[in-house]
Design an enzyme around this catalytic site. Structure first.
Site, PDB file in Angstrom:
ATOM      1  N   GLU A  37      39.434  42.311  25.041  1.00 43.52           N
ATOM      2  CA  GLU A  37      39.585  43.470  24.161  1.00 43.52           C
ATOM      3  C   GLU A  37      39.939  43.073  22.729  1.00 43.52           C
ATOM      4  OE1 GLU A  37      40.512  44.678  28.392  1.00 43.52           O
ATOM      5  OE2 GLU A  37      41.203  43.072  27.056  1.00 43.52           O
ATOM      6  N   ARG A  96      45.619  46.697  24.140  1.00 44.42           N
ATOM      7  CA  ARG A  96      45.636  45.238  24.184  1.00 44.42           C
ATOM      8  C   ARG A  96      45.135  44.635  22.872  1.00 44.42           C
ATOM      9  NH1 ARG A  96      43.566  42.718  29.598  1.00 44.42           N
ATOM     10  NH2 ARG A  96      45.688  41.973  29.798  1.00 44.42           N
ATOM     11  N   LYS A 129      31.405  39.727  46.490  1.00 41.02           N
ATOM     12  CA  LYS A 129      31.915  41.092  46.456  1.00 41.02           C
ATOM     13  C   LYS A 129      31.167  41.943  47.483  1.00 41.02           C
ATOM     14  CE  LYS A 129      34.316  42.452  42.320  1.00 41.02           C
ATOM     15  NZ  LYS A 129      34.400  43.389  41.209  1.00 41.02           N
TER      16      LYS A 129
END
Length: 620
Positions: A362, A390, A277
């Site tokens: 979640e 979710r 990243k």
């Protein structure tokens, strides 16, 4: 001299570029991403990490005929630039401009709309099986990050896909050892061990260097033997995928031949790609979390600390969490991979054994909290409003049905500006208030947010506090842990003719509109239980009522007021103001509120238009 990037209007142009020019093209593309995001704000670290991978995918596959499905979607800026949207990058995440995520209505190259994690494999499998059903010979490619692989949905899709040996499906694991928060869990540890296994990579390189080119069959057997010896029965192969990798995701000379070979293979393929990243921008490489989603900044100087004097609601929550944890040893904090976004960095430092990051999962986070509550602990689940959607089944069946003591801190409630419809928390009031045993609150300022968190925490059952993104009105936050009386609102302004019943973030603009109209204004505080006594009183003392909420009007707080009036047998004109029945695109938050008529002027105008017969002037 015309740059390489300027010559590319579509992937078809890219596929005409000689191989030796792809590395210079990658440098140009990376610089363009950096310059664009520095001017508009947006996701940076993730996109700097996918430059070479994006080039390789569009170079090898015949897009858009071959389908690319990007997981989460905040890694697709290079994809957008290469698919005809380079000149639109100055409008990125701006009102009327291009989205920061893939959108089917924006480009034929955006094959699936994303912004929440772990959906790519399911969607790509659907596309692959659709191609088989229709007799079409095309490829479907899912590009999923290591953080997204922690969610159960990804494994459900892998489990389903592995039984089809005649589909053209490729899953690419973009392994950058980071989601937004640092990745967690056994899967990440497994991938880290696999990636750091230098012997496997060395064995592959030895095979290439010591075996002469005519001995291709022997080389192939050596490769298979090395793979079987060093990475025996990998998890992905157990799912029915042919596992390939890990390979360097920034090495086009490795990526392109590997992808070309995979194109000729049938059945589910799994390519493990290792990227970094922030690659190519040293500041983002050093701190990819800080540069995950920056606002505007000078690339030469980097991101400067915020000089705003106001606390954000997220900071208010983080401070409250630490204070309440110090006061009560039963408190535990839970986040589904959003430590920084939810303001839990300091809590983890102070209470590491009471902090749980469960990864991008979640559903698990909510049922995990339920299990903790069963044993007498007091879990606080810090989760964005849009992400709690979710875990709705778990919220109902595992928490509310058992009336367990779990507190939900719902950040990013209401419109969220540049992130757009996928991240907007527009529906929590509607989907929470219909659940038995729930207490639902909406904070009107920073101090009230802290009080509501304490109130929800001490309520012996499921409670949710919603608060918006960013800073509040600058209210002074008291250091105590004071609670509010459950189900009681307050009168903020006494007026005539009209009473405005405002919820959460709408209290402040409602007060401004109320001053212009000489209307009464109530801070309702609780959506459930609703302050029916206050509703009755206001209905009896005024000729009309107006409800204002930064949430959907269908089934929301205004609907709760209408239901209460009906149950009480009270007939009074009622105007409900809130978000319309449509998905609202990205843009400046204040501008979006204005367009929805939820700023002070919009509220005032709507009331004047609805009740022209009333005297609506401030004579005070």
């Amino acid at each position: 001299m015309t740059s390489l990037l300027q010559q590319i209007q579509s992937p078809a142009d890219l596929r005409q570029v000689p191989r030796h020019q792809l590395n210079p093209l990658a440098d140009e593309l990376r610089q363009h991403v950096l310059e664009s995001v520095s001017k508009t704000g947006g996701h940076l670290s993730s996109n700097l990490g996918t430059v070479e991978l994006t080039i390789a995918l569009h170079y090898v596959f015949n897009t858009p005929e071959d389908r690319l499905v990007w997981d989460v979607g905040h890694q697709t800026y290079p994809h957008k630039i290469l698919t005809g949207r380079r000149d639109q990058m100055p409008t990125l995440r701006q009102y009327g401009g291009i989205s920061g995520f893939p959108r089917r209505d924006e480009s034929e190259y955006d094959t699936f709309g994303t912004a929440h994690s772990s959906t790519s494999i399911s969607a790509a499998l659907g596309m692959a099986l659709a191609a088989r059903t229709k007799g079409e010979s095309r490829h479907s490619v899912a590009i999923i990050g290591d953080g997204s692989m922690t969610a159960g949905m990804a494994f459900e899709a892998l489990n389903n896909a592995g039984v089809y040996d005649d589909i053209n499906l490729l899953v690419i694991l973009n392994d950058n050892d980071m989601s937004i928060s640092p990745p967690v869990g056994a899967l990440n540890r497994y991938l880290a061990r696999l990636m750091s296994g230098k012997f496997y990579a060395a064995a592959r390189n030895v095979g290439k260097s010591v075996l002469p080119s005519p001995m291709l069959e022997l080389a192939k057997k050596f490769e298979e033997h090395a793979k079987g010896m060093l990475v025996p029965a990998t998890m992905f192969e157990e799912f029915g995928f042919n596992y390939i990798g890990p390979i360097d995701g920034h090495d086009l000379d490795s990526l392109i031949p590997t992808l070309q070979n995979i194109k000729n293979l049938k059945g589910p393929q799994f390519l493990h790609v290792v990227t970094k990243k922030g690659n190519g921008y040293k500041l983002a490489e050093a701190d990819p979390v800080l540069y995950h989603g920056p606002g505007k900044f000078n690339p030469a100087e980097g991101i400067k600390p915020s000089t705003s004097g106001k606390l954000t609601y997220t900071q208010v929550f983080g401070q409250w969490l630490c204070d309440m944890a110090a006061a009560d040893k039963k408190l535990v904090g839970i986040t589904p991979a959003m430590r920084e976004g939810s303001g839990m960095v300091e809590f983890e430092k102070q209470f590491p054994k009471r902090y749980y990051d469960v990864g991008i999962a979640e559903q698990h986070s909510v049922t995990f909290a339920a299990g903790l509550a069963c044993e007498g602990l007091k879990p606080v689940v810090a989760i964005y409003s849009t992400f709690l959607q979710r875990a709705y089944d778990q919220l109902i069946h595992d928490v509310a049905l058992q009336n367990l003591d779990v507190t939900f801190a719902l950040d990013r409630a209401g419109l969220v500006g540049a992130d757009g419809a996928t991240h907007a928390g527009n529906y929590d009031l509607a989907y929470l208030r219909c659940i038995p045993n729930m207490v639902v609150m909406a904070a009107s300022d920073e101090n009230e947010c802290r009080q509501m968190l304490s109130t929800g925490y001490h309520y012996p059952g499921p409670a949710a506090v919603r608060y918006p993104r960013g800073a509040g009105i600058g209210a002074q936050v008291t250091p105590d842990l004071q609670t509010l009386e459950i189900g009681k609102g307050e009168i903020k302004r006494e007026g005539k003719e009209v009473a405005i019943l405002a919820f959460g973030s709408m209290v402040h603009p409602a007060l401004q509109a109320g001053t212009a109209l000489n209307a009464s204004v109530a801070n309702m505080r609780f959506i459930k239980p609703l302050d029916v006594d206050l509703v009755r009183k206001l209905a009896q003392q005024h000729k009309a009522l107006v409800c204002v909420e930064e949430g959907c009007t269908m089934g929301g707080a205004g609907s709760a007021v209408a239901e209460a009036l009906a149950a009480e047998g009270i007939s009074v004109p009622l105007l409900i103001l809130g978000l319309p029945d449509k998905f609202i695109d990205h843009g400046d938050h204040a501008q979006l509120l204005s367009q929805c008529g939820l700023d002070a002027k919009g509220i005032e105008n709507a009331i004047r238009q609805r009740f022209p017969e009333l005297t609506l002037n401030n004579t005070q």
